[in-house]
Design an enzyme around this catalytic site. Structure first.
Site, PDB file in Angstrom:
ATOM      1  CG  ASP A  35      51.952  42.790  41.894  1.00  0.00           C
ATOM      2  OD1 ASP A  35      51.750  43.978  42.235  1.00  0.00           O
ATOM      3  OD2 ASP A  35      51.364  42.246  40.957  1.00  0.00           O
ATOM      4  N   GLY A  93      39.527  35.156  35.857  1.00  0.00           N
ATOM      5  CA  GLY A  93      40.296  36.370  36.116  1.00  0.00           C
ATOM      6  C   GLY A  93      41.120  36.762  34.916  1.00  0.00           C
ATOM      7  N   GLY A 138      44.038  39.920  33.596  1.00  0.00           N
ATOM      8  CA  GLY A 138      44.848  41.056  33.992  1.00  0.00           C
ATOM      9  C   GLY A 138      45.982  41.255  33.022  1.00  0.00           C
ATOM     10  N   GLY A 139      46.829  42.226  33.338  1.00  0.00           N
ATOM     11  CA  GLY A 139      47.950  42.534  32.462  1.00  0.00           C
ATOM     12  C   GLY A 139      48.947  41.395  32.344  1.00  0.00           C
ATOM     13  CD  GLN A 140      52.014  41.099  34.732  1.00  0.00           C
ATOM     14  OE1 GLN A 140      52.748  40.482  34.000  1.00  0.00           O
ATOM     15  NE2 GLN A 140      52.130  42.397  34.943  1.00  0.00           N
ATOM     16  N   GLY A 141      48.096  38.067  32.350  1.00  0.00           N
ATOM     17  CA  GLY A 141      47.574  36.844  31.761  1.00  0.00           C
ATOM     18  C   GLY A 141      46.134  36.587  32.143  1.00  0.00           C
ATOM     19  CB  THR A 142      43.576  34.678  30.789  1.00  0.00           C
ATOM     20  OG1 THR A 142      43.636  35.830  29.954  1.00  0.00           O
ATOM     21  CG2 THR A 142      42.126  34.325  31.046  1.00  0.00           C
ATOM     22  CE  LYS A 180      49.236  34.972  36.043  1.00  0.00           C
ATOM     23  NZ  LYS A 180      49.934  35.683  37.126  1.00  0.00           N
TER      24      LYS A 180
END
Length: 379
Positions: free
Chosen positions: A195, A77, A79-83, A98
């Site tokens: 979120d 995965g 996203g804007g917050q990390g991998t 994460k």
């Protein structure tokens, strides 16, 4: 090369070596202080040895070994917050690691505080945070591995061989509501997720819902009344009242959950972007008052269960209450969880009765095909 040049080169090398040694020494000191603070917080909160061991401190080497040095093939995965990476610990346990943004030293204490609190959240429908790594500037969080993708995948990229029937959707909604209600009301300090969205609801191999991604990989803010995260949320799910007041509350989570309910009911994404404009599914949904118009918006799969029509409309009305423009007009997550739990139980009885009448109908069973397992996180 003359003696002066050689001397200058040696001096430069010595300066570089001394600088490297000093930085390494300072870094080790920082890590030691973080670990000392971490252990001190565990003692301060009166955790016994067994409880303290539930919150693990992973070394950087352990996480590199688990993920093959964060190999791209291990990515599950982005996203804007990390991998997020799939990993396997030395004992064979599968985990999700994460790796995201870095924090400066002033934020590490807050990060550790929240890791300790959330790692002791114990609910069957909340993804378990196993621990973290304090040895790197980049944040590393370790979660239990959930193998079957997200609710977003299930609703918006369905498997043609697997019908996501009403009883399955209602059960997932009830599980998610119960998890959020627990976070708001039952943990040591109320936790606001901030979120909530369908891609932050994971599904295990039996399609049991697991709420994930509390935002602790972002900068945090903790006070004495609740734990929350400095998350701006996701477009399409954010409470409109939050835009006006800039004050986040438990009712903001309720609004976001209401959006998820609409997704479950319609099988559509919160925002539909076309060449002409972007259409809000929520605005379209809450403006509908005629039952026939509402039925047209609902996913045809759930309408196939004709004997469930009344129950479906109960959830439609509950979703509208969650989406009230003012927080004071919305129910609490505990009220929502109780309503959905009762409805889910009643629906299960109806499904069981229907199965006895027509035992050959596979849509009434909670038996899930193995070929639908998708090892992907979306966040």
């Amino acid at each position: 090369m003359n003696n002066a040049a050689v001397g200058s080169l040696i001096l430069a090398c010595c300066c570089v070596a001394q600088c490297w040694w000093r930085k390494t020494k300072d870094r080790r000191k920082e890590i030691k202080l973080r670990k000392k603070y971490f252990k001190g917080k565990l003692k301060e909160q009166n955790f016994n040895q067994e409880e303290a061991e539930k919150t693990r401190l992973f070394t950087e080497k352990q996480l590199k070994d688990a993920t093959d040095n964060f190999d791209e093939d291990r990515t599950i995965g982005k996203g804007g917050q990390g991998t997020m990476y799939k990993g396997m610990l030395s004992d064979g346990k599968l985990v999700a690691v994460k790796r995201s943004s870095s924090l400066d030293e002033t934020q590490w204490k807050e990060f550790i505080n929240e890791v300790i609190i959330l790692s002791h959240v114990n609910h069957r429908n909340v993804v378990k945070l196993l621990g973290c790594c304090l040895e790197t500037k980049t944040l590393h969080l370790v979660y239990e591995f959930i193998p079957n993708g997200t609710l977003s995948d299930l609703l918006h990229s369905p498997n043609k061989e697997f019908r996501v029937t009403w009883d399955i959707r209602l059960r997932i909604a009830s599980e998610v509501a119960g998890a959020i209600a627990y976070l708001h009301s039952s943990s040591s300090a109320p936790i606001y997720h901030r979120d909530i969205k369908s891609s932050n609801i994971l599904l295990d191999h039996k399609y049991v819902a697991k709420v994930c991604d509390f935002g602790i990989s972002r900068s945090t803010s903790i006070d004495q009344t609740h734990v929350t995260t400095c998350v701006r949320g996701t477009f399409g799910y954010l409470d409109p009242e939050y835009f006006l007041s800039n004050q986040y509350s438990e009712k903001s989570d309720v609004y976001s959950f209401g959006v998820v309910l609409v997704e479950i009911l319609t099988g559509q994404k919160p925002m539909r972007v076309t060449l002409d404009d972007a259409t809000s599914l929520v605005m379209q949904f809450i403006n509908l008052t005629d039952d026939s118009a509402i039925y047209e918006m609902l996913d045809p799969i759930i309408l196939a269960s004709n004997h469930m029509t009344d129950d479906i409309m109960v959830v439609v009305n509950l979703a509208k209450r969650c989406l009230h423009p003012e927080g004071v007009g919305r129910p609490t997550m505990m009220q929502i969880a109780m309503e959905l739990a009762c409805l889910s139980k009643k629906t299960h009885v109806k499904v069981a009765a229907s199965s006895e009448e027509n035992i050959s109908d596979p849509s009434n069973d909670f038996i899930f095909p193995e070929n639908h397992i998708d090892e992907t996180y979306s966040f």
